[in-house]
Each structure stands twice: as structure tokens, then as C-alpha cells.
Design a protein around this motif. Structure first.
Motif, PDB file in Angstrom:
ATOM      1  N   SER A 128       0.691  -1.353   0.152  1.00 59.78           N
ATOM      2  CA  SER A 128       0.091  -0.372   0.008  1.00 59.78           C
ATOM      3  C   SER A 128       0.522   0.890   0.037  1.00 59.78           C
ATOM      4  O   SER A 128       0.469   2.508   0.409  1.00 59.78           O
ATOM      5  N   SER A 129       1.990   1.218  -0.340  1.00 59.08           N
ATOM      6  CA  SER A 129       2.796   2.224  -0.676  1.00 59.08           C
ATOM      7  C   SER A 129       2.648   3.233  -1.467  1.00 59.08           C
ATOM      8  O   SER A 129       2.808   4.547  -1.099  1.00 59.08           O
ATOM      9  N   CYS A 130       2.188   3.661  -2.300  1.00 57.75           N
ATOM     10  CA  CYS A 130       1.503   4.171  -3.571  1.00 57.75           C
ATOM     11  C   CYS A 130       0.402   5.194  -2.891  1.00 57.75           C
ATOM     12  O   CYS A 130       0.405   6.086  -2.862  1.00 57.75           O
ATOM     13  N   ASN A 131      -0.696   4.955  -2.030  1.00 61.27           N
ATOM     14  CA  ASN A 131      -1.771   5.089  -1.659  1.00 61.27           C
ATOM     15  C   ASN A 131      -1.142   5.509  -0.186  1.00 61.27           C
ATOM     16  O   ASN A 131      -1.337   7.435   0.109  1.00 61.27           O
ATOM     17  N   LYS A 132       0.137   5.270   0.492  1.00 65.50           N
ATOM     18  CA  LYS A 132       0.929   6.235   1.692  1.00 65.50           C
ATOM     19  C   LYS A 132       1.540   7.114   0.960  1.00 65.50           C
ATOM     20  O   LYS A 132       0.884   8.434   1.295  1.00 65.50           O
ATOM     21  N   ALA A 133       2.095   6.699   0.387  1.00 65.90           N
ATOM     22  CA  ALA A 133       2.874   7.658  -0.470  1.00 65.90           C
ATOM     23  C   ALA A 133       2.377   9.560  -0.975  1.00 65.90           C
ATOM     24  O   ALA A 133       2.797  10.618  -0.816  1.00 65.90           O
ATOM     25  N   TYR A 134       0.801   9.121  -1.318  1.00 67.52           N
ATOM     26  CA  TYR A 134       0.023  10.125  -2.098  1.00 67.52           C
ATOM     27  C   TYR A 134      -0.498  11.136  -1.242  1.00 67.52           C
ATOM     28  O   TYR A 134      -0.677  12.170  -1.715  1.00 67.52           O
ATOM     29  N   PHE A 135      -1.342  10.073  -0.185  1.00 67.06           N
ATOM     30  CA  PHE A 135      -1.305  11.142   1.326  1.00 67.06           C
ATOM     31  C   PHE A 135      -0.211  12.028   1.600  1.00 67.06           C
ATOM     32  O   PHE A 135      -0.174  12.612   1.870  1.00 67.06           O
ATOM     33  N   ALA A 136       0.849  11.967   1.813  1.00 66.27           N
ATOM     34  CA  ALA A 136       2.440  12.176   2.334  1.00 66.27           C
ATOM     35  C   ALA A 136       2.393  13.802   1.258  1.00 66.27           C
ATOM     36  O   ALA A 136       3.344  14.551   1.587  1.00 66.27           O
ATOM     37  N   THR A 137       2.295  13.099   0.220  1.00 65.17           N
ATOM     38  CA  THR A 137       2.569  14.302  -1.218  1.00 65.17           C
ATOM     39  C   THR A 137       1.981  15.317  -1.083  1.00 65.17           C
ATOM     40  O   THR A 137       2.164  16.299  -1.283  1.00 65.17           O
TER      41      THR A 137
END
Length: 404
Positions: A128-137
Motif C-alpha cells: 500500500s506504499s503508493c497510497n501512503k506516498a500519495y497522502f504524504a505527497t
């Protein structure tokens, strides 16, 4: 903590008035923070005004971000969202939280090193790293947006490893709205490029409320270009029609109408924004927005007074100009009449004197005298006509510009 009891308590708050609901939910959220435990209940709606579970979760994460305004907190929040928020309402809550928490922590922009460290942890975490990266972005981009760091925002979105780790989310309408925001405010990007990004966001059938707000925000802060005010006014009008209860969109509409010189309509829009601005909630944001709205209202009032004064001055200037033109025309007419009268009178006197001399001269026959008198009178008449005609032509030519 007794999670079952908390869920029961929250469920019983559905009928509470808004202030009681805010107070009770904040108390429960604060207890979660003190115990260093995350809420275990689920959120099934995006109603930030009446859903006790969403309000409590919102308060909890608000406290967390205020205590630790970092990408680490953003990643934790993204993980909680994925586990506890229903898929049907996941996107609006994610967008509102990421940008909202960024706004209240905008004074804590993280360094490139801190971003790199967080990115490494996110990428190495799980699927789920891309979802977490998107929120962090979105969270970090929201800070840059709130601080009006246009060029830094553009560079972060286009080249940051954290933004790259968001994967397919980079093509989301909100991500593109943030790029349009950065382009509008940057003096390195052209107005054509910024408008191209904006139009793609605006015509996207999947555009969200957050994307509309961010895109309009960028347009309102844009470097000046031809047609800016009209474009902002027209697009904000469309946005208000879609979201009539949004105070911030009415505020954008007021800005566009002010740019177009529509001061009365702008005043209506800013008053609507002030009326819709919630009087409850986190007081810092409310007071900040209220101060911005009141400042814009004052600017509209000043511009309206100045516009009315300028219009009155123009009317006075036109009236004075007309009066001067009429007076000048009257003076010219009087001068012409005087010159005509003097010319004719001089001709008559000259004719009378000349005729008298000829009549008293006994050396000429009657026919000769009459011929001389006729020739002399004709010459004087021609002279008078030339003087009168020339005077009229000169005055007519000089008065033409005034009439035009």
C-alpha cells in the motif's frame, strides 16, 4: 480504552446540537491522544458536520498533526484511512484531511533530507506504499501551497521521489490541480501553460471539490494576464453553482467580481462567504479565514467608493466640457456677427463718403458719375462679402474640433 463504550457513546451523539457534538467528540479524541491509542471505530460517511465518528476521527488526527506535523504522521494517517474509512467516502476524506492538516501546520515545512528519509520508509513498507506516498505527497504539497511556494511546489510535484512513489495517483485530478496552482503563481511558467493545466482540471468529469478549490485558488493568485478577472469570475460562478454552500468558493467569486469592477455583486458574494463561514470548529482556522474575508470586503467597499467617485468626476468633466463648448460656440457666433456688422458698416461709410466726393465733382457728367458710383459700390460690396465669408470659414474650421 473501552472501544465498545466509545462507539456506543459516539452513536448516541447523533442527535446532539452542533456545539455539544464538537465538544464531546473533541474530548474523546483527546483521550485517544493521551492514551497513545488510535481509534478503532469505522467511518462510513463524509459528513463533517453531523457524523460523530468522522468528527471524532478528524479531531484525533488534528491533534496528532499539531503535535507532530511530519510525514511520519501523514503515513500513519493514510494507513488508518485505508483500514477504517469506507471506500465510498475514502477520497473526499483523504483530500480534505491531507490539505486541511497541511494548512494548519504550514509553518513546519520539512527539509529535503526529511522527505527522502520518509520516502525510503514508505517505499520499503508494503504493497500500500503508493497510497501512503500519495497522502504524504498531498500533505507536503499542501504546506507549500499554503505558504505560496509556487516554484518549490512545482519542483516537488514533478521531481520529488516521494511524489514519484505515488505512482498512478500522480494522474489524479487533485494532483493536476496542484500543478496548475504552482504554474499560475510561478513567474517561470507562462500563462498559456498554466491555463492549459487549469482547463484539463476543469473539464475533467472526475474533478472533486478539492480539485476545484485548489485550481481556483491558483487562478485567484495568478501572475497577471489578459482576461484573468473574467476567467476567475466565470469559473467561480460555475463552482458556486456546483457547491452553493462552500464559503471559500463564494470568496473566490468575490475576488473575480472585484477584478472585473463588479463591486455590488462582489459585495454580495463576500457577504455570502461570511454568512456561510462556520462559527464553530477549530478557532484558529475560523478566525484566519474570517480575517481574510473581512479584509476582502473592506477592499471591495474601498474600490466601490473609488469607482463611484471616479464616475461622478467623469460626469462632471463631461458636463463642464459641454458647457465650455456651448460657451465657445456662443462667443464665436458673437464675434462673427460683430465682424460682419463692422465690415458692412465700413463698406457703407466708405461708399457714402466716396459717393459724396463724386457727386460734388462738377467736372463729370451724370452718366460718368453714376458709373463711377456703381463701380465703387460694387467693389465695396465685394470687399464686405469677402471679409464676411472669410471670417465665417475661419470660425467654422476652428469650431469643428470642439463640436466633434
Amino acid at each position: 480504552m473501552d472501544h465498545a463504550l466509545i462507539e456506543s457513546t459516539l452513536g448516541g451523539l447523533a442527535a446532539a446540537n452542533s456545539r455539544e457534538l464538537e465538544r464531546r467528540c473533541d474530548r474523546i479524541a483527546s483521550s485517544y491522544v493521551r492514551e497513545q491509542v488510535e481509534p478503532q471505530f469505522d467511518v462510513n460517511s463524509a459528513d463533517f458536520e453531523r457524523d460523530p465518528f468522522l468528527i471524532c476521527a478528524d479531531r484525533y488526527w488534528n491533534h496528532r498533526f499539531r503535535d507532530e506535523p511530519t510525514l511520519v504522521t501523514a503515513v500513519a494517517c493514510a494507513a488508518w484511512l485505508a483500514e477504517h474509512v469506507a471506500a465510498a467516502v475514502h477520497e473526499p476524506i483523504r483530500e480534505k484531511w491531507a490539505l486541511g492538516y497541511a494548512f494548519i501546520t504550514r509553518d513546519s515545512v520539512e527539509s529535503a533530507g526529511e522527505i527522502a528519509d520518509a520516502t525510503g520508509d514508505i517505499v520499503a513498507a508494503d504493497d500500500s506504499s503508493c497510497n501512503k506516498a500519495y497522502f504524504a505527497t498531498l500533505y507536503h504539497a499542501g504546506k507549500l501551497r499554503a505558504d505560496l511556494y509556487f516554484d518549490e511546489l512545482a519542483l516537488f510535484l514533478d521531481a520529488s521521489p516521494l511524489a514519484m512513489a505515488a505512482g498512478p495517483h500522480r494522474d489524479s485530478v487533485l494532483f493536476r490541480a496542484l500543478r496548475a496552482f504552482a504554474a499560475f503563481g510561478s513567474r517561470r511558467a507562462t500563462a498559456e501553460y498554466a491555463r492549459e493545466l487549469f482547463d484539463k482540471v476543469w473539464t475533467d468529469p472526475e474533478r472533486t471539490y478539492a480539485a476545484v478549490d485548489v485550481a481556483l485558488n491558483g487562478l485567484a493568485l495568478s501572475v497577471e494576464f489578459d482576461g484573468l478577472g473574467v476567467l476567475l469570475r466565470d469559473r467561480a460562478t460555475e463552482a458556486v453553482a456546483l457547491y452553493p454552500d462552500s464559503h471559500i468558493l463564494h470568496y473566490r467569486l468575490a475576488a473575480g467580481r472585484l477584478m472585473c469592477g463588479e463591486h455590488d455583486d462582489a459585495l454580495v458574494s463576500i457577504d455570502t462567504a461570511l454568512r456561510l463561514l462556520p462559527a464553530i470548529g477549530w478557532r484558529v482556522s475560523h478566525e484566519l479565514l474570517q480575517g481574510q474575508y473581512l479584509a476582502r470586503r473592506e477592499a471591495i467597499e474601498v474600490a466601490r467608493v473609488q469607482a463611484r467617485r471616479a464616475a461622478a468626476e467623469r460626469e462632471d468633466a463631461e458636463r463642464i466640457k459641454d458647457e465650455i463648448a456651448k460657451l465657445a460656440e456662443t462667443v464665436r457666433g458673437s464675434v462673427v456677427k460683430v465682424i460682419e456688422g463692422v465690415s458692412i458698416f465700413a463698406a457703407i461709410i466708405a461708399f457714402a463718403v466716396g459717393s459724396l466726393n463724386i457727386s460734388l465733382n462738377g467736372n463729370l457728367s451724370l452718366g460718368g458719375r453714376l458709373w463711377i458710383i456703381a463701380s465703387f459700390g460694387g467693389g465695396l460690396l465685394l470687399f464686405a462679402l469677402l471679409v464676411v465669408g472669410g471670417t465665417w470659414a475661419i470660425v467654422h474650421r476652428l469650431s469643428r474640433p470642439a463640436r466633434e
